[in-house]
Design an enzyme around this catalytic site. Structure first.
Site, PDB file in Angstrom:
ATOM      1  N   HIS A 130       0.831  -1.197   0.000  1.00 52.68           N
ATOM      2  CA  HIS A 130       0.000   0.000   0.000  1.00 52.68           C
ATOM      3  C   HIS A 130       0.868   1.251   0.000  1.00 52.68           C
ATOM      4  O   HIS A 130       2.015   1.233   0.448  1.00 52.68           O
ATOM      5  CB  HIS A 130      -0.924   0.000   1.209  1.00 52.68           C
ATOM      6  CG  HIS A 130      -1.985  -1.046   1.137  1.00 52.68           C
ATOM      7  ND1 HIS A 130      -2.995  -1.142   2.058  1.00 52.68           N
ATOM      8  CD2 HIS A 130      -2.206  -2.049   0.246  1.00 52.68           C
ATOM      9  CE1 HIS A 130      -3.789  -2.143   1.743  1.00 52.68           C
ATOM     10  NE2 HIS A 130      -3.324  -2.717   0.647  1.00 52.68           N
TER      11      HIS A 130
ATOM     12  N   GLU B 195       0.689   4.003   1.806  1.00 51.66           N
ATOM     13  CA  GLU B 195       1.076   4.445   3.142  1.00 51.66           C
ATOM     14  C   GLU B 195       2.235   3.600   3.667  1.00 51.66           C
ATOM     15  O   GLU B 195       3.192   4.119   4.236  1.00 51.66           O
ATOM     16  CB  GLU B 195      -0.117   4.348   4.114  1.00 51.66           C
ATOM     17  CG  GLU B 195      -1.351   5.118   3.677  1.00 51.66           C
ATOM     18  CD  GLU B 195      -2.348   4.286   2.881  1.00 51.66           C
ATOM     19  OE1 GLU B 195      -3.553   4.576   2.983  1.00 51.66           O
ATOM     20  OE2 GLU B 195      -1.940   3.353   2.157  1.00 51.66           O
TER      21      GLU B 195
ATOM     22  N   CYS C 187      -6.419   1.505   5.120  1.00 56.04           N
ATOM     23  CA  CYS C 187      -6.951   0.231   5.587  1.00 56.04           C
ATOM     24  C   CYS C 187      -6.523   0.027   7.046  1.00 56.04           C
ATOM     25  O   CYS C 187      -5.722   0.788   7.592  1.00 56.04           O
ATOM     26  CB  CYS C 187      -6.437  -0.913   4.710  1.00 56.04           C
ATOM     27  SG  CYS C 187      -4.685  -1.284   4.943  1.00 56.04           S
TER      28      CYS C 187
ATOM     29  N   CYS D  63      -2.617  -0.491   7.445  1.00 61.91           N
ATOM     30  CA  CYS D  63      -1.873   0.769   7.341  1.00 61.91           C
ATOM     31  C   CYS D  63      -2.141   1.674   8.533  1.00 61.91           C
ATOM     32  O   CYS D  63      -1.249   2.396   8.982  1.00 61.91           O
ATOM     33  CB  CYS D  63      -2.187   1.468   6.027  1.00 61.91           C
ATOM     34  SG  CYS D  63      -1.452   0.631   4.591  1.00 61.91           S
TER      35      CYS D  63
END
Length: 156
Positions: A83, A85, A111, A114
């Site tokens: 991801h 992040e 999410c 993260c």
């Protein structure tokens, strides 16, 4: 001169616009997402979603899950993409840069995984633009950890 001054973006808009440019580097075949970490109004790290360093890019067939017909949000355990992040935090660590007390701007809401990483990395504020599967548990964790989390809404 005053007309130009009125067009000058605020900090949130400025960093979110940069995040959208960073997202264009994303190599995930399903979605382009980005994160920008800022400390003292200076960018310290960026990240976009895609496969890990040295792995065939997702858009080139590197992630079988993304190349499949799995529904959005489905079979995530099979996805090898990182991801945005996550990549922004890891990129800072890779270069020995602290993100403690940083503000993380992301193009979509984080999410749960993260969210936990941002809390543990010491991120103090999260600003996201679009909401995507942002669940109540992630919101509750941010609140309990004292991390400000807010949605950026463009003016006009």
């Amino acid at each position: 001169m005053s007309e130009q001054k009125n067009k000058r973006p605020g900090w949130d808009e400025y960093f979110m616009d940069i995040a959208h440019v960073v997202a264009r580097r994303g190599n995930c075949s399903r979605r382009q997402v980005a994160a920008v970490i800022v400390r003292d109004r200076r960018i310290v790290s960026t990240g976009y979603n895609g496969t890990p360093r040295g792995i065939t890019n997702c858009c080139d067939g590197g992630c079988a899950r993304c190349a499949s017909d799995a529904p959005s949000g489905g079979s995530l355990g099979d996805c090898i993409c990182c991801h945005a992040e996550e990549n922004a935090i890891v990129q800072a660590a890779y270069h020995g840069i602290s993100v403690k007390d940083g503000v993380l701007y992301c193009t979509i809401s984080p999410c749960l995984m993260c969210t936990k990483m941002m809390i543990n990395a010491g991120i103090s504020e999260v600003v996201y633009e679009r909401e995507y599967h942002f669940n109540d548990q992630a919101r509750a964790l941010f609140k309990e950890a004292g991390v400000v989390c807010r949605q950026f809404v463009r003016e006009g």
